[in-house]
Design a protein around this motif. Structure first.
Motif, mmCIF file in Angstrom:
data_model
loop_
_atom_site.group_PDB
_atom_site.id
_atom_site.type_symbol
_atom_site.label_atom_id
_atom_site.label_comp_id
_atom_site.label_asym_id
_atom_site.label_seq_id
_atom_site.Cartn_x
_atom_site.Cartn_y
_atom_site.Cartn_z
ATOM 1 N N VAL A 169 -6.191 7.126 13.211
ATOM 2 C CA VAL A 169 -6.429 8.473 13.715
ATOM 3 C C VAL A 169 -7.036 9.270 12.561
ATOM 4 C CG1 VAL A 169 -5.359 10.568 14.594
ATOM 5 C CG2 VAL A 169 -4.496 8.345 15.336
ATOM 6 N N VAL A 171 -8.035 12.888 11.003
ATOM 7 C CA VAL A 171 -7.592 14.274 11.200
ATOM 8 C C VAL A 171 -8.502 15.267 10.493
ATOM 9 C CG1 VAL A 171 -5.199 13.545 11.537
ATOM 10 C CG2 VAL A 171 -5.957 14.217 9.250
ATOM 11 N N LEU A 185 2.095 14.484 12.940
ATOM 12 C CA LEU A 185 0.728 14.724 13.410
ATOM 13 C C LEU A 185 0.763 15.366 14.796
ATOM 14 C CD1 LEU A 185 -2.367 14.259 13.238
ATOM 15 C CD2 LEU A 185 -1.950 12.015 14.256
ATOM 16 N N ILE A 190 -6.156 16.407 15.434
ATOM 17 C CA ILE A 190 -6.889 15.149 15.602
ATOM 18 C C ILE A 190 -8.377 15.389 15.875
ATOM 19 C CG2 ILE A 190 -7.097 13.038 17.001
ATOM 20 C CD1 ILE A 190 -4.111 13.218 17.566
ATOM 21 N N VAL A 193 -9.951 9.285 17.340
ATOM 22 C CA VAL A 193 -8.822 8.364 17.518
ATOM 23 C C VAL A 193 -9.344 7.014 18.017
ATOM 24 C CG1 VAL A 193 -8.370 9.447 19.761
ATOM 25 C CG2 VAL A 193 -6.615 8.035 18.720
ATOM 26 N N ILE A 205 -3.191 7.281 9.296
ATOM 27 C CA ILE A 205 -3.743 8.634 9.451
ATOM 28 C C ILE A 205 -4.714 8.858 8.294
ATOM 29 C CG2 ILE A 205 -3.206 11.103 9.574
ATOM 30 C CD1 ILE A 205 -0.372 10.252 10.581
ATOM 31 N N MET A 225 -3.382 11.134 23.425
ATOM 32 C CA MET A 225 -3.864 11.868 22.249
ATOM 33 C C MET A 225 -5.171 12.593 22.556
ATOM 34 S SD MET A 225 -3.110 9.468 18.955
ATOM 35 C CE MET A 225 -1.578 8.538 18.814
ATOM 36 N N LYS B 17 -12.207 13.211 19.872
ATOM 37 C CA LYS B 17 -11.365 14.214 20.544
ATOM 38 C C LYS B 17 -11.979 15.589 20.325
ATOM 39 C CE LYS B 17 -6.673 16.178 20.573
ATOM 40 N NZ LYS B 17 -6.478 16.245 22.027
#
Lengths: 251, 79
Positions: A169, A171, A185, A190, A193, A205, A225, B17
């Motif tokens: 993932v 970030v 998290l 995010i 992913v 992460i 997510m 996302k």
């Protein structure tokens, strides 16, 4: 035994827990105790693929109770009389010597392991930046002489390499420092992913530059997510990045 | 029998996302870390010789590299 042994330095020692749980790959020679037709050797070894039961050997450092291990593949590469060259891909904690002993029992003739070499530990393999102790000594001294950083890059890999096969993932900068302080998290942090994450999976992460921030345990799937606008998506288990690397953007 | 894929044979897709940019003032791309971070956050993929234990080999690397800590990922002990 010889072969791939990843050695983590300083802060990178924190990723070792991920490596210990990573799958391994070995090549070895099984010595049969009687002559067995090749076809039978191939057939019987094939049955040891998938989930197997294994009791750790006497000299093992763990409790000797029956446990399940996954053999991803067990391929016969060559047979020369009673010597069988094989390659095995397996879950961490599989005893290959024991596996070969059990294959021998299943064949009815008995067998033992004659030679073994590890060719993979997680993402580390013998054909990518694999160095000897002699190389390390030579290159490190050459670095001291020249202060040319390219020499260090020739034999030291970033610790992120160890996380290559964990679901990832990525970030946002704004979420990094909170995670470094142990925060879990949450959805708004995010950016990207990877597919196929399921709750309880161990995940890596990372920052948008690809730096390791922490190891975590997913509490949501990839789909969840992607959809969520709030809430905890993964629990932070092991922080890998020093606090203050990114600015504090939380209260 | 059901085939179980090795982790190194599993392909994952990267999904977006929320697009975002990273500020170049903070951190480094892992492959561009300067000294001493390159060592501090580094791993050596060693080809272990036969004979010495994984523990001994790790101690040698620690001494050669002049680092305070070093640890290995998965023992390779005598067979």
């Amino acid at each position: 035994m010889t072969g791939v042994l990843p050695i983590a330095l300083e802060e990178a020692t924190k990723v070792i827990q991920a490596l210990l749980k990573a799958g391994k790959e070995y090549v070895g020679v099984m010595r049969l105790h009687e002559d067995v037709p090749e076809r039978k050797v191939i057939e019987v070894t094939g049955e040891f693929q998938g989930k197997i039961y294994q009791r750790p050997p006497f000299r093992a450092s763990v409790k000797r109770s029956l446990r399940v291990r996954t053999i991803y593949y067990l391929e016969i590469l060559e047979i020369d009389g009673r010597d069988v060259l094989f390659k095995v891909g397996c879950e961490a904690g599989t005893y290959i010597r024991k596996l070969i002993h059990d294959v021998g029992k299943a064949l009815g003739c008995g067998a033992h392991m004659q030679e073994l070499r590890r060719i993979r530990a997680g993402p580390f393999t013998e054909d990518f930046v694999n160095v000897t102790l002699h190389d390390v000594l030579y290159l490190y001294n050459k670095w001291l002489e020249t202060k040319d950083i390219r020499i260090l890059r020739r034999f030291i890999m970033p610790m992120e390499k160890a996380l290559e096969f964990l679901p990832k993932v990525f970030v946002k900068d704004s979420a990094v420092d909170a995670i470094c302080h142990g925060a879990h998290l949450t959805a708004p942090g995010i950016a990207y992913v990877e597919s196929d994450i399921k709750p309880r999976d161990v995940i890596a992460i990372l920052t948008l530059k690809g730096e390791a921030v922490a190891l975590g345990t997913a509490v949501a799937s990839t789909e969840e997510m992607l959809k969520a606008t709030y809430g905890i998506m993964a629990k932070t288990e092991r922080v890998l990045m020093p606090r203050g690397t990114y600015p504090k953007m939380w209260k | 029998m059901q085939e179980i894929k090795a982790p190194w044979n599993i392909k994952r897709e990267l999904l977006v996302k929320s697009e975002d940019e990273t500020n170049p003032r903070y951190g480094y791309k892992p492959e561009e870390r300067p000294y001493p971070d390159i060592i501090k956050f580094g791993i050596i993929n060693l080809d272990k010789p036969p004979g010495p234990s994984s523990h001994e080999v790790t101690a040698w690397v620690k001494r050669i590299m002049e680092v305070g800590h070093a640890g290995h990922g998965g023992t390779l002990e005598p067979i």
